[in-house]
Design a protein around this motif. Structure first.
Motif, short mmCIF file in Angstrom:
data_model
loop_
_atom_site.label_atom_id
_atom_site.label_comp_id
_atom_site.label_asym_id
_atom_site.label_seq_id
_atom_site.Cartn_x
_atom_site.Cartn_y
_atom_site.Cartn_z
N TYR A 274 38.84 40.29 36.27
CA TYR A 274 38.60 39.45 37.44
C TYR A 274 38.45 40.36 38.66
N ASN A 275 37.18 40.56 39.05
CA ASN A 275 36.87 41.61 40.00
C ASN A 275 37.54 41.48 41.37
N ILE A 276 37.62 40.25 41.87
CA ILE A 276 38.20 40.07 43.21
C ILE A 276 39.65 40.59 43.22
N ARG B 48 39.90 44.43 42.69
CA ARG B 48 39.56 45.21 43.88
C ARG B 48 40.74 45.27 44.84
N VAL B 49 41.36 44.13 45.08
CA VAL B 49 42.52 44.11 46.00
C VAL B 49 43.61 45.02 45.45
N ARG C 18 42.45 34.41 52.19
CA ARG C 18 41.11 34.09 51.70
C ARG C 18 41.07 34.11 50.17
N GLY C 19 41.91 34.98 49.59
CA GLY C 19 41.84 35.13 48.13
C GLY C 19 42.83 34.22 47.42
N THR D 68 43.13 31.59 44.01
CA THR D 68 42.52 31.07 42.79
C THR D 68 43.54 30.19 42.11
N SER E 265 45.82 36.92 46.54
CA SER E 265 45.72 38.38 46.65
C SER E 265 45.36 38.74 48.08
N ASP E 266 45.94 39.81 48.57
CA ASP E 266 45.59 40.27 49.91
C ASP E 266 46.03 41.72 50.10
#
Ligand code: ASP
Length: 592
Positions: A307-309, A312-313, A354-355, A357, A400-401
């Motif tokens: 899960y890329n998002i 990345r975080v 913002r993140g 899910t 995530s942040d």
């Protein structure tokens, strides 16, 4: 006999009674006129027939009357089971009009509660609003609790002492103060106390030993949803006592309040939770422990997923955390469905996150809408299920942040919102002491240290040594009391060494001049043998609200301000005639 409007029962049938009150509900049935006469104690149905009926036809809503009449039994079909006086009515023989009333701008009838008038109009006419039993009930409960509190502290040898309302402009909680110009001392101001803090400490220096006060506090903050610029605090200070004593004393107070005000027994001692654990596990310094859905760090699992998002975080030093909501029973028919979760994502955005899910568990597997999210997490699925141990139907949110603080805060808020929406609670009232907190925190805006509670809180002896080198490592002797996710108040053991007090104020960035000017009087008092002491301040309005199962403290304040900090009842705050400002206070042009 003279009775109140809520007092008549079957035992009074046949008796002559005198009642006085307001004409609340008027119905003309041709041959008979009915009026419900009401006062603080309740309402009684009056019946008017014959000559007295013609007289009663002149009465209007909320007219004040005195009547005499005979108590009759009502017909079975007309008994009002909701009203304690409802098996009876009074056949009126004489009416005395005591005063007329203008037509009220809204209905005061209880049955119409669901058509409750808009709050602004009720606040403007708060005296009418208070004639509604529902509104009155809150104020009555507050009075009852105040009495219990007073008795409790008097029985424990506390004195109720009045500290001044017009005081020096100091710095206490970080909120702004209200200022009062002095007419006799031109160019000088008093301020209104954010709390009686320094004055109750000075009482300890005086040797008064055990102080309490049901004190008005004033804070010029944004009048947010659940804040009032003036509110009432149960305020305490005592000498020669430690945290344990103070906490047990407060637990005893709540035991008594619960027993005597609402007839409930309360389990003590209350739980304790270190501040760091509260933040990490619940994303809040005032967690609601009625449900135990908590935050779980899944950064390692996110890295291993596709899960890329999230990846990345996690790879950029951020954190990924999840909460599984027990009992959420995700599904079309459930309160927790796709539409609700989409709204939750919007809510998360309003918290700056913002993140976000969400997933759910079906057939022992994680699912998502669209399914591709769950598929991308597949490599970590086993580990996730192990860590979160969700049950069938549970919803899981993943946030995530890059900023862990933001992530914790946002997930903490979502945890409460979603859990409240699911509505499964472990117990009705969950009290909690949050302690072991740092003495200072970093102000996000000014990037300066500020006191986590107030600048008079003592550090723990073990961590005092970090004061100059690493002040953020210093822990405090503060304790916060939390009930169902609301902070009821805070307290602490105080600094008693005047030099040490100055040192703390310097670390907070104050110059010696400011210290002398704002805190000189407190420091001077501490220099004359201040005993070890500590105390606490608890929001009375909030306590009464939570005990009533309500969240809005405005309903528990006699004449509350609205969300803009205005007292609609009298139209304050208001402009003052510039001439008066100039003549009385020497204050010139004011920009608006
Ligand atoms: N003065 C503090 C407050 O109002 C309470 C206390 O520490 O006693 O928050």
């Amino acid at each position: 006999m003279e009775l109140s409007c809520g007092e008549i029962r079957e035992a009074h049938i046949g008796k002559e009674v005198t009642l006085h009150g307001w004409c609340r509900y008027i119905r003309d049935h041709g041959g008979k006129l009915f009026i419900d006469i009401a006062d603080k104690h309740g309402a009684t149905q009056l019946v008017f027939e014959g000559d007295v009926k013609s007289e009663a036809e002149k009465l209007g809503k909320e007219y004040v009357i005195e009547i005499t009449g005979k108590v009759n039994k009502r017909n079975e079909e007309t008994v009002d089971t909701k009203n304690p006086t409802g098996k009876t009515e009074v056949l009126v023989s004489t009416i005395k009009l005591l005063n007329k009333s203008k037509l009220p701008p809204f209905e005061l009838i209880e049955e119409k509660e669901k058509f409750l008038a808009n709050e602004e109009i009720r606040l403007q006419y708060r005296y009418l609003d208070l004639r509604r039993p529902q509104a009155l009930k809150h104020i009555v409960l507050k009075d009852k609790i105040s009495k219990i509190v007073r008795e409790y502290f008097w029985d424990n040898e506390f004195m109720e002492l009045e500290t001044p309302i017009m005081i020096k402009d100091t710095y206490e909680t970080g909120a702004r103060t209200f200022l009062v110009p002095s007419r006799f001392n031109r160019g000088k101001f008093y301020s209104l106390p954010q709390s009686p803090q320094f004055y109750k400490q000075i009482c300890m220096v005086s040797g008064l030993e055990k102080y309490f006060q049901i004190a008005k506090c004033f804070r010029d903050e944004d009048p947010r949803e659940d804040r009032q610029p003036e509110f009432t605090q149960i305020d305490l200070e005592m000498a020669f006592k430690d945290e344990k004593y103070i906490q047990a004393l407060i637990e005893g107070m709540f035991k008594k309040i619960f027993k005597e005000a609402v007839g409930k027994s309360l389990k003590t001692p209350f739980k304790h939770l270190p501040f760091a654990e509260a933040m990490n596990k619940y994303g809040s310094d005032k967690p609601d422990l009625r449900y135990d859905n908590f935050l779980v760090d899944i950064t390692d699992e996110a890295v291993k997923s596709n899960y890329n998002i999230l990846k990345r975080v996690a790879e950029n030093g951020g954190r990924v955390k999840a909460i599984a909501f027990a009992g959420s029973k995700y599904g079309k028919e459930s309160k927790i469905n796709e539409a609700y979760m989409l709204k939750t994502i919007e809510l998360a955005k309003s918290f700056g996150l913002r993140g976000l899910t969400w997933l759910y568990v079906k057939g022992g597997e994680i699912r998502s809408e669209p399914q591709s999210i769950a598929d991308s997490l597949r490599p970590s699925e086993k580990a996730l299920l192990k860590k979160l141990s969700p049950k069938e139907g549970d919803v899981i949110i993943i946030g995530s942040d890059l900023s862990e603080r933001l992530l914790l805060d946002a997930l903490g808020k979502l945890r409460k919102v979603i859990s409240d929406h699911i509505g499964i609670y472990g117990s009705e009232f969950s009290f909690l002491w949050v302690d072991e907190m740092p003495l200072f925190e970093m102000d996000e805006v000014t990037k300066k240290l500020k006191p986590a509670h107030n600048p008079v809180t003592a550090p723990t002896p073990e961590t005092e040594k970090f004061l100059e080198s690493e002040p953020q490592k210093v822990m405090s002797r503060q304790y916060d009391l939390v009930l169902n996710g609301y902070e009821l108040g805070s307290g602490s053991i105080r600094i008693i060494d005047p030099e040490f007090q100055k040192k703390i104020l310097r670390i907070l960035g104050m110059s010696d001049k400011t210290i002398e000017n704002s805190f000189g009087f407190l420091i001077e008092a501490l220099s004359y043998g201040a005993p070890p002491h500590g105390g606490i301040g608890l929001g009375l309005d909030r306590i009464v609200a939570l005990l009533s199962g309500e969240n809005n403290i405005r309903d528990f304040i006699l004449f509350p301000k609205n969300k803009r900090g205005e007292l609609l009842l009298d139209g304050s705050p208001d402009q003052i005639d510039p001439k008066r400002l100039k003549d009385d206070f020497g204050i010139g042009h004011i920009e608006v």
